[in-house]
Design an enzyme around this catalytic site. Structure first.
Site, mmCIF file in Angstrom:
data_model
loop_
_atom_site.group_PDB
_atom_site.id
_atom_site.type_symbol
_atom_site.label_atom_id
_atom_site.label_comp_id
_atom_site.label_asym_id
_atom_site.label_seq_id
_atom_site.Cartn_x
_atom_site.Cartn_y
_atom_site.Cartn_z
ATOM 1 N N GLY A 121 0.819 -1.216 0.000
ATOM 2 C CA GLY A 121 0.000 0.000 0.000
ATOM 3 C C GLY A 121 0.844 1.254 0.000
ATOM 4 O O GLY A 121 1.127 1.812 1.063
ATOM 5 N N TYR A 122 1.250 1.658 -1.178
ATOM 6 C CA TYR A 122 1.956 2.937 -1.321
ATOM 7 C C TYR A 122 1.004 3.986 -1.928
ATOM 8 O O TYR A 122 0.705 4.996 -1.334
ATOM 9 C CB TYR A 122 3.165 2.829 -2.259
ATOM 10 C CG TYR A 122 4.269 1.871 -1.872
ATOM 11 C CD1 TYR A 122 4.561 1.568 -0.554
ATOM 12 C CD2 TYR A 122 5.066 1.297 -2.873
ATOM 13 C CE1 TYR A 122 5.612 0.711 -0.229
ATOM 14 C CE2 TYR A 122 6.123 0.439 -2.552
ATOM 15 C CZ TYR A 122 6.391 0.150 -1.230
ATOM 16 O OH TYR A 122 7.420 -0.693 -0.942
ATOM 17 N N SER A 155 -2.302 -4.200 -5.801
ATOM 18 C CA SER A 155 -2.337 -5.500 -6.475
ATOM 19 C C SER A 155 -2.557 -6.588 -5.441
ATOM 20 O O SER A 155 -1.948 -6.553 -4.365
ATOM 21 C CB SER A 155 -1.013 -5.772 -7.191
ATOM 22 O OG SER A 155 -0.738 -4.737 -8.096
ATOM 23 N N GLU A 239 12.030 -4.030 -5.402
ATOM 24 C CA GLU A 239 10.913 -4.235 -6.320
ATOM 25 C C GLU A 239 11.387 -4.048 -7.752
ATOM 26 O O GLU A 239 11.130 -4.867 -8.624
ATOM 27 C CB GLU A 239 9.782 -3.247 -6.002
ATOM 28 C CG GLU A 239 8.617 -3.354 -6.983
ATOM 29 C CD GLU A 239 7.412 -2.482 -6.616
ATOM 30 O OE1 GLU A 239 7.450 -1.825 -5.561
ATOM 31 O OE2 GLU A 239 6.448 -2.479 -7.396
HETATM 32 C C1 LIG Z 1 -0.093 -2.940 -12.904
HETATM 33 C C2 LIG Z 1 0.136 -2.020 -11.763
HETATM 34 C C3 LIG Z 1 0.257 -2.521 -10.486
HETATM 35 C C4 LIG Z 1 0.443 -1.665 -9.399
HETATM 36 N N1 LIG Z 1 0.500 -2.190 -8.145
HETATM 37 C C5 LIG Z 1 0.634 -1.355 -7.081
HETATM 38 C C6 LIG Z 1 0.596 -1.863 -5.767
HETATM 39 O O1 LIG Z 1 0.481 -3.064 -5.556
HETATM 40 N N2 LIG Z 1 0.698 -1.005 -4.733
HETATM 41 C C7 LIG Z 1 0.847 0.340 -4.930
HETATM 42 O O2 LIG Z 1 0.953 1.066 -3.964
HETATM 43 N N3 LIG Z 1 0.853 0.859 -6.172
HETATM 44 C C8 LIG Z 1 0.735 0.044 -7.243
HETATM 45 N N4 LIG Z 1 0.744 0.571 -8.518
HETATM 46 C C9 LIG Z 1 0.807 2.011 -8.679
HETATM 47 C C10 LIG Z 1 2.103 2.551 -9.261
HETATM 48 O O3 LIG Z 1 3.145 2.492 -8.328
HETATM 49 C C11 LIG Z 1 1.807 3.957 -9.732
HETATM 50 O O4 LIG Z 1 0.871 3.854 -10.760
HETATM 51 C C12 LIG Z 1 3.006 4.695 -10.232
HETATM 52 O O5 LIG Z 1 3.922 4.959 -9.191
HETATM 53 C C13 LIG Z 1 2.620 6.001 -10.921
HETATM 54 O O6 LIG Z 1 1.686 6.739 -10.185
HETATM 55 P P1 LIG Z 1 0.338 7.274 -10.876
HETATM 56 O O7 LIG Z 1 -0.282 6.137 -11.545
HETATM 57 O O8 LIG Z 1 -0.417 7.986 -9.854
HETATM 58 O O9 LIG Z 1 0.789 8.263 -11.994
HETATM 59 P P2 LIG Z 1 1.178 9.798 -11.806
HETATM 60 O O10 LIG Z 1 2.209 9.928 -10.747
HETATM 61 O O11 LIG Z 1 -0.018 10.620 -11.689
HETATM 62 O O12 LIG Z 1 1.862 10.059 -13.183
HETATM 63 C C14 LIG Z 1 1.151 10.291 -14.405
HETATM 64 C C15 LIG Z 1 2.155 10.627 -15.480
HETATM 65 O O13 LIG Z 1 2.882 11.799 -15.086
HETATM 66 C C16 LIG Z 1 4.260 11.541 -15.067
HETATM 67 N N5 LIG Z 1 4.884 12.242 -13.951
HETATM 68 C C17 LIG Z 1 4.480 12.329 -12.671
HETATM 69 N N6 LIG Z 1 5.340 13.043 -11.945
HETATM 70 C C18 LIG Z 1 6.321 13.422 -12.767
HETATM 71 C C19 LIG Z 1 7.516 14.169 -12.618
HETATM 72 N N7 LIG Z 1 7.909 14.685 -11.452
HETATM 73 N N8 LIG Z 1 8.287 14.315 -13.700
HETATM 74 C C20 LIG Z 1 7.933 13.818 -14.891
HETATM 75 N N9 LIG Z 1 6.840 13.113 -15.097
HETATM 76 C C21 LIG Z 1 6.043 12.903 -14.045
HETATM 77 C C22 LIG Z 1 4.394 10.039 -14.899
HETATM 78 O O14 LIG Z 1 5.599 9.568 -15.437
HETATM 79 C C23 LIG Z 1 3.179 9.546 -15.670
HETATM 80 O O15 LIG Z 1 3.510 9.430 -17.014
HETATM 81 C C24 LIG Z 1 0.529 -0.278 -9.605
HETATM 82 C C25 LIG Z 1 0.425 0.225 -10.901
HETATM 83 C C26 LIG Z 1 0.226 -0.618 -11.964
HETATM 84 C C27 LIG Z 1 0.086 -0.041 -13.326
#
Ligand SMILES: Cc1cc2nc3c(=O)[nH]c(=O)nc-3n(C[C@H](O)[C@H](O)[C@H](O)COP(=O)(O)OP(=O)(O)OC[C@H]3O[C@@H](n4cnc5c(N)ncnc54)[C@H](O)[C@@H]3O)c2cc1C
Lengths: 377, 375
Positions: A121-122, A155, A239
């Site tokens: 849970g991040y 997940s 990870e």
């Molecule tokens: C299949 C899958 C499984 C996952 N499982 C888990 C899980 O088990 N537990 C958990 O906690 N999370 C999980 N995640 C979440 C994952 O860690 C996040 O989706 C990821 O860290 C990106 O966060 P976000 O989706 O909120 O995108 P955002 O942070 O909103 O980003 C959206 C876009 O903006 C860009 N962006 C954001 N900030 C910046 C910056 N400073 N500079 C440049 N570009 C930027 C990103 O690169 C991206 O393209 C999962 C995600 C997926 C797809």
């Protein structure tokens, strides 16, 4: 520099191969009982958590042996080593590094025996890449924390017994990285609700998870209060190093070659198309580079380092490889790609892997800032 | 298994780097590149005395007896500073004689190549600029137990300065019926000249062979049977070139990262903007991959010969693409200063354009990777 494996390492490889000859279940049988049998046989060998120290219940294997084990397993297309993927890949190592004795005794044996399943849970609805801005809070109440907030993209939360969770225990002050705490929370706790979210393939693999006055014993805190960021940095590197293992890519490449051999492009065998050949050769080269990068980083670890920012290199490489590889596969399938099948499915799921564990942009920031020393943006 | 440099290799690197930083800063590189020979004889002499020219020549032939996994460290450093010298060519000529020559032939030529007194090079390519065996047309016409060579070799590194050429030619109609021989510059019928070069720190030109008689003492191995030796030589060339490319790419990348920290626009260092920092991060990923592929290929040359063709092609293909991109990015991230004669960036861009086709570009090597990979 010496890439030859020592006679002991080669002997270990043989041992793995003999084990596979005896225990590998048929490719079409991944039934729960079969997997349970497989995991028991592995556990007897102590090959689950193989590189963990023996006193923590691991196999005490060297990093090289671990590498050989994974490589042989992947070549044989074997089921995973143990079923608690997150428990084994980052929760366990975090416990070993930061946990108290009683915490290790409580959690590690179950992870090794595949009796638990951990989830992570991040992320939160408003918190993705900028993880330090997380808002789920825990208030201290005697010997318990009271947890409120919600996590998203969790997940496996719908199967998990435990969640490895980050929350805020004091407001952001001087440093936004301070005041974050890592808690180990039972998914059976009253006040937790798990709601499915379907991925773009229509599968249920992740969720939104709600925490409503969930009471967590203080003893389930991993590391010091407010010091969770340290714990999570190591966990994230673990990870990513898992995500960026090249063995899975090697298997995909073999499958892609098979597909190319039987495909036609523009009415001719696809392999007569130089662009198809060179694209596949490029993937093969990139995958070799990934594998060799991994071996170089392994050498660093053998010399005493911990996995760190360099894991972003292979995470980016994987991103460079996997989507184009699936694009080529769908291109080779042509209109037939519309009919579904395992390629089509994978061509879609890889769009998730590239995001999970941190997006490519975030990996670029890590390299630019932490390795190259460029200013933060 | 151990994928780290040894202490000796780290030491070699720091010694070479110190030497080049002190003796051959960029002004010196530019100066040397401007001379008719294109390199400094004085520095070449020092380099030889330090034992670096004969680094991989076995001790019994006057060298230091180290391996190619050590050589790539040296070449990475000469690449990093764009050090102009015939080092790579001499190493190649020496390797051909060592791989394919008899004991007598090794004794005849290797000591002088190792101590820098003789400048050697290899002459393989022809007008068609193809490395494929079937495209090598120069034919050795038998004349008693000698052969006579009539024709031209193109894109010969150090053509104008070399004292000795290892020449590839054909001794039969089968694709692989190739031979290698040593041709000395002063022999009758030999003429060579330096051509124009996009990269002022690398010289190459044309070798004219007008009825040059090559006796049996100069033919390396048996006539028509040098196919495998030539293939190995080309792999060595690809690996050595990749090592210089890696070094040059690292030099360029470090320079660009530094510029991104120093140059301020919109009130902050430009390295803060993602349009600048992300290509630099991707460049770092490329450097890491270049390193891994190169070190593996160099190790294979010493310890695992059957892996050399694939490893060499992967290293060179990757380096060719990555270094070229880095040259382009390097200029762009420097802005207009990067477009000037004064800035050193263009020297790296030019080097990338020299190195890309040398011993095969990515098209050549990816095709080979495909074939070796069973497709
Ligand atoms: C299949 C899958 C499984 C996952 N499982 C888990 C899980 O088990 N537990 C958990 O906690 N999370 C999980 N995640 C979440 C994952 O860690 C996040 O989706 C990821 O860290 C990106 O966060 P976000 O989706 O909120 O995108 P955002 O942070 O909103 O980003 C959206 C876009 O903006 C860009 N962006 C954001 N900030 C910046 C910056 N400073 N500079 C440049 N570009 C930027 C990103 O690169 C991206 O393209 C999962 C995600 C997926 C797809």
């Amino acid at each position: 520099m010496d890439f030859h494996f020592t006679p002991q390492e080669e002997a270990f490889r043989q041992e793995v191969r003999s084990f596979l000859a005896e225990h590998l279940p048929p490719a079409d049988d991944r039934e729960p009982e079969t997997l349970a049998r497989w995991n028991r046989a592995l556990a007897e060998k102590r090959w689950i958590g193989f590189s963990w120290p023996r006193e923590e219940g691991g196999g005490g294997g060297t990093l090289i042996q671990q590498f050989i084990l994974k490589e042989e397993m992947s070549k044989a297309d074997a089921p995973p080593l143990g079923s608690d993927f997150m428990g084994l890949q980052w929760v366990g190592p975090a416990l070993i590094r930061h946990g108290k004795e009683d915490q290790k005794r409580r959690f590690l044996p179950d992870i090794l025996a595949s009796r638990t399943l951990w989830c992570t849970g991040y992320s939160e609805p408003a918190v993705g890449s900028d993880l330090a801005s997380l808002q789920t809070r825990a208030e201290r109440d005697g010997e318990e924390y009271v947890l409120n907030g919600s996590k998203i993209w969790t997940s496996a939360a719908h199967h998990a017994k435990w969640i490895f969770l980050l929350c805020r225990t004091s407001p952001e002050k001087e440093s936004r990285y301070h005041g974050i705490t890592c808690l180990l929370v039972s998914m059976q706790s009253p006040g937790i609700e798990v709601q499915p979210i379907l991925t773009l393939t229509g599968n249920h693999t992740f969720n939104q998870t709600f925490f409503n006055d969930v009471r967590v014993p203080v003893n389930n805190r991993l590391g010091q209060e407010g010091e969770g960021w340290k714990v999570v940095m190591g966990a994230l590197a673990n990870e990513r190093s898992g995500i960026s293992e090249s063995t899975e890519m090697e298997r995909e490449l073999e499958a892609l070659k098979q597909l190319a051999r039987r495909s036609r492009s523009g009415g001719r065998p696809a392999l007569e198309d130089p662009s198809v050949r060179s694209e596949i050769a490029r993937f093969e080269t990139w995958i070799s580079a990934m594998r060799l990068n991994g071996m170089r980083y392994l050498t660093n670890q053998l010399r005493g380092g911990h996995p760190s920012s360099e894991t972003s290199v292979n995470k980016l490489m994987r991103g460079r490889i996997e989507i184009p590889m699936m694009e080529l596969a769908t291109r080779l399938l042509g209109n037939g790609a519309q009919e579904g099948g395992s390629w089509q499915e994978r061509a879609l799921t890889f769009h998730g892997t590239v995001i999970g564990g941190g997006t490519p942009n975030i990996q670029r920031n890590i390299i630019a800032q932490r390795i190259l020393g460029l200013p933060k943006d | 298994m151990n994928f780290g440099m040894t202490e000796e290799q780290d030491l070699l690197r720091s010694e070479v780097r110190k030497f080049l930083d002190e003796q051959s800063p960029m002004e010196e590189v530019r100066g040397a590149a401007d001379t008719p020979e294109g390199f400094s004889r004085a520095l070449w002499k020092q380099l030889s005395e330090l034992g670096w020219v004969g680094l991989v020549t076995p001790e019994e032939y006057g060298g230091a007896g180290l391996g190619w996994d050590d050589l790539v460290v040296l070449l990475e450093e000469t690449g990093r500073t764009l050090f102009p010298s015939p080092l790579l060519s001499c190493v190649m000529a020496g390797a051909a004689i060592l791989d394919a020559g008899s004991e007598e032939q090794r004794r005849a030529w290797l000591p002088a190549l190792a101590d820098g007194s003789c400048i050697g090079t290899v002459a393989v390519l022809e007008e068609g600029d193809s490395l494929l065996p079937r495209d090598l047309r120069l034919r050795g016409e038998p004349d008693g137990d000698a052969v006579v060579l009539h024709g031209e070799k193109h894109f010969v590194a150090e053509a104008g300065e070399a004292d000795l050429f290892v020449v590839a030619f054909r001794s039969g109609d089968a694709d692989e019926a190739l031979s290698l021989a040593v041709v000395e510059a002063h022999a009758e019928g030999v003429r060579s000249e330096t051509g124009r070069s996009l990269d002022p720190t690398k010289r190459s030109g044309t070798l004219h062979l007008d009825g040059v008689r090559v006796g049996p003492d100069a033919i390396l191995g048996s006539l028509g049977e040098a196919g495998p030796a030539l293939a190995l030589l080309l792999d060595r060339g690809a690996i050595a070139t990749s090592a210089e490319m890696l070094g040059a790419a690292e030099g360029l990348h470090a320079m660009t990262v530094q510029y991104a920290k120093d140059r301020t626009q919109f009130g902050s260092p430009i390295g803060r903007y993602q349009g600048v920092k992300h290509p630099l991060a991707e460049g770092y990923v490329d450097l890491e991959c270049m390193k891994s592929l190169l070190y593996y290929a160099a190790w294979a040359l010493e310890a695992s010969p059957e892996e050399v063709p694939l490893a060499a092609s992967q290293a060179k293909a990757f380096a060719s693409e990555a270094f070229s991109q880095m040259g382009i990015t390097g200029i762009q991230l420097h802005g207009a200063i990067g477009y000037t004669q004064d800035s050193d960036v263009h020297l790296y861009l030019r080097r990338s354009k020299w190195a890309r086709p040398a011993f095969g570009d990515e098209a050549y090597h990816y095709d080979r990777v495909a074939t070796l990979g069973g497709i």
